[in-house]
Design an enzyme around this catalytic site. Structure first.
Site, PDB file in Angstrom:
ATOM      1  CE1 TYR A  95      -3.595   2.621   0.585  1.00  0.00           C
ATOM      2  CE2 TYR A  95      -2.423   3.234   2.585  1.00  0.00           C
ATOM      3  CZ  TYR A  95      -3.411   3.482   1.654  1.00  0.00           C
ATOM      4  OH  TYR A  95      -4.214   4.591   1.786  1.00  0.00           O
ATOM      5  CG  ASP A 130       5.687   3.603   0.956  1.00  0.00           C
ATOM      6  OD1 ASP A 130       5.989   4.188   2.017  1.00  0.00           O
ATOM      7  OD2 ASP A 130       4.510   3.482   0.556  1.00  0.00           O
ATOM      8  CE  LYS A 142       1.606   4.438   8.424  1.00  0.00           C
ATOM      9  NZ  LYS A 142       0.204   4.391   8.757  1.00  0.00           N
TER      10      LYS A 142
HETATM   11  C1  LIG Z   1       3.640   1.992   3.414  1.00  0.00           C
HETATM   12  C2  LIG Z   1       2.664   3.120   3.371  1.00  0.00           C
HETATM   13  N1  LIG Z   1       2.781   4.058   2.428  1.00  0.00           N
HETATM   14  C3  LIG Z   1       1.948   5.114   2.358  1.00  0.00           C
HETATM   15  C4  LIG Z   1       0.917   5.247   3.252  1.00  0.00           C
HETATM   16  C5  LIG Z   1      -0.006   6.420   3.147  1.00  0.00           C
HETATM   17  O1  LIG Z   1       0.217   7.291   4.193  1.00  0.00           O
HETATM   18  P1  LIG Z   1      -0.951   8.299   4.667  1.00  0.00           P
HETATM   19  O2  LIG Z   1      -2.007   7.447   5.290  1.00  0.00           O
HETATM   20  O3  LIG Z   1      -0.248   9.200   5.624  1.00  0.00           O
HETATM   21  O4  LIG Z   1      -1.425   9.015   3.450  1.00  0.00           O
HETATM   22  C6  LIG Z   1       0.743   4.296   4.257  1.00  0.00           C
HETATM   23  C7  LIG Z   1      -0.351   4.417   5.236  1.00  0.00           C
HETATM   24  O5  LIG Z   1      -0.595   3.570   6.045  1.00  0.00           O
HETATM   25  C8  LIG Z   1       1.636   3.203   4.312  1.00  0.00           C
HETATM   26  O6  LIG Z   1       1.506   2.236   5.237  1.00  0.00           O
END
Ligand SMILES: Cc1ncc(COP(=O)(O)O)c(C=O)c1O
Length: 409
Positions: free
Chosen positions: A129, A223, A251
């Site tokens: 994700y 990511d 985060k």
């Molecule tokens: C690996 C990863 N990338 C991107 C995101 C997206 O972040 P946000 O919820 O702050 O938009 C998340 C959210 O949980 C994530 O776990």
């Protein structure tokens, strides 16, 4: 007034049944709901709260800054301090731009990669994700998977066609995706997958991803929105010793407030406006209150902190394994540092196909007994449990005592 009563779908308890608790207070490893019930919390705001809820130093610093103004739409010194902390921690990050959410970070990283290569196609992995931007909401793991929808309505096929999907830990599927036409701008992945439950990279997998992507002329985007500052100070890239071209953070860099970041090679970051032609902007980008929470949280992440996170994660893993064994349950525990998932009904999970073979009904029953016994788990079988610095032996004992009841049930 609010669809399903939640402002982010994973907060609803659709996968486990019942209504989500409304939380009114948190402190350390604990949260309290509006009915006054206390829980040991393994959600920790979905990862940012590595220091636990309402850490006094973070709260104090944030309060001090707020009194001087909540944001100015102009650069502030704390943005430099947070940038220094990020560049200092991540060997592959020479420059960094601060944004407001992980979604923005990955969206911007993709735009930089497209701007740098002049190519449009992007490769991601099934079950990873990367936020909810159109092009990345394809086979996107936990959130959508929890509700049984692999891809979102409202994403035009013209856009999702620009995203190819390979299987995690499967080099051959990546090779095939790289060979498709048109040539790829980037390969984006979670270097520790944590949105199909916790799935570590197989030995050699990350090295191969970087090598094959570069050979195909594509950039590599890690990511590390979850894994950054979590599985090591310098993220998965430090833990496994592999450097991507671009890194997305979120985060923990916001310490529970909205900050995220895209960083990487200086020449790539200099493509961003106003230095370069790739546009990106944000009213609240680098907000001083949020940057202060991030800076203070990162300040707490000493070497000793990672030893403690590892030790408590390991203790929780070992305790759960023992309980699973003695209950005769079919389940496995997968952990990287302070990230952990219990998968029911399977022996091991290496990719999203394995994750989908897990028994969601058994997880739902496990979840409900855990919450009755005062342990707040993420309400989905496809999520990581987050251990924080505030989770000590007493909290691990409480989690394991609850898990004994849940496994018996
Ligand atoms: C690996 C990863 N990338 C991107 C995101 C997206 O972040 P946000 O919820 O702050 O938009 C998340 C959210 O949980 C994530 O776990």
């Amino acid at each position: 007034m609010i669809p399903a009563g939640v402002n982010s779908p994973v907060r609803a308890w659709r996968a486990v049944g019942g209504d989500p608790r409304f939380i009114v207070r948190g402190r350390g490893a604990y949260v309290w709901d509006a009915d006054g019930n206390e829980y040991v919390d393994l959600v920790c705001a979905w990862g940012p709260l590595i220091a636990g809820h309402a850490h006094p130093e973070v709260v104090q610093a944030v309060s001090n800054v707020a009194r001087r103004g909540t944001g100015f739409g102009a650069p502030t010194p704390v943005e430099i301090e947070l940038a220094e902390a990020i560049v200092g921690a991540f060997a592959s990050i020479e420059k960094v731009r601060l944004v407001t959410s992980g979604t923005e970070a990955t969206m911007t990283a993709i735009r930089i990669a497209r701007g740098a290569t002049g190519r449009a196609r992007v490769i991601k992995f099934n079950g990873c994700y990367h936020g909810h931007s159109d092009g990345l909401l394809v086979r996107a793991g936990s959130g959508a998977a929890t509700f049984g929808v692999p891809d979102s309505a409202g994403v035009p096929p013209e856009i999702s066609r620009l995203t190819s999907v390979a299987e995690y830990n499967d080099v051959e599927s990546l090779r095939a995706a790289l060979a498709e036409d048109p040539p790829p701008a980037a390969v984006i992945l979670e270097p520790v997958a944590a949105n199909m439950g916790v799935v570590p990279p197989a030995p050699g997998f990350l090295e191969t991803v970087v090598e094959l992507a570069h050979r195909a002329g594509a950039l590599v985007i890690f990511d590390e929105v979850i894994s950054g500052f979590r599985v090591a100070r310098g993220g998965a890239q430090e833990r496994y010793g592999i450097h991507p071209d671009l890194t997305c953070l979120g985060k923990i860099v916001g310490g529970g407030l909205p900050v995220a970041a895209v960083g990487g090679r200086g020449d790539l970051l200099d493509l961003l406006a106003p230095t370069g032609p790739v546009y990106q902007a944000g009213t609240l980008s680098g907000n001083p209150i949020a940057c202060t929470a991030g800076r203070e949280t990162i300040r707490l992440l000493t070497e000793g902190a990672y030893d403690a996170l590892e030790a408590h994660g390991a203790r929780l893993e070992a305790g759960l394994r023992d309980l699973i064994r003695s209950a005769g349950a079919e389940a496995c525990v997968q952990r990287v540092g302070s990230l952990l998932t219990v998968f029911f009904g399977v022996r091991a999970v290496r990719d999203f196909r394995d994750a989908q073979a897990t028994d969601a009904d058994v997880f739902a029953r496990f979840f409900r007994v855990m919450i009755e016994h005062g342990v707040n788990l993420p309400p989905s079988p496809y999520e990581a449990w987050f251990v924080s610095l505030a989770h000590g032996d007493a909290e691990i004992d409480r989690i394991l005592a609850a898990a004994r009841h849940a496994l018996a049930a």
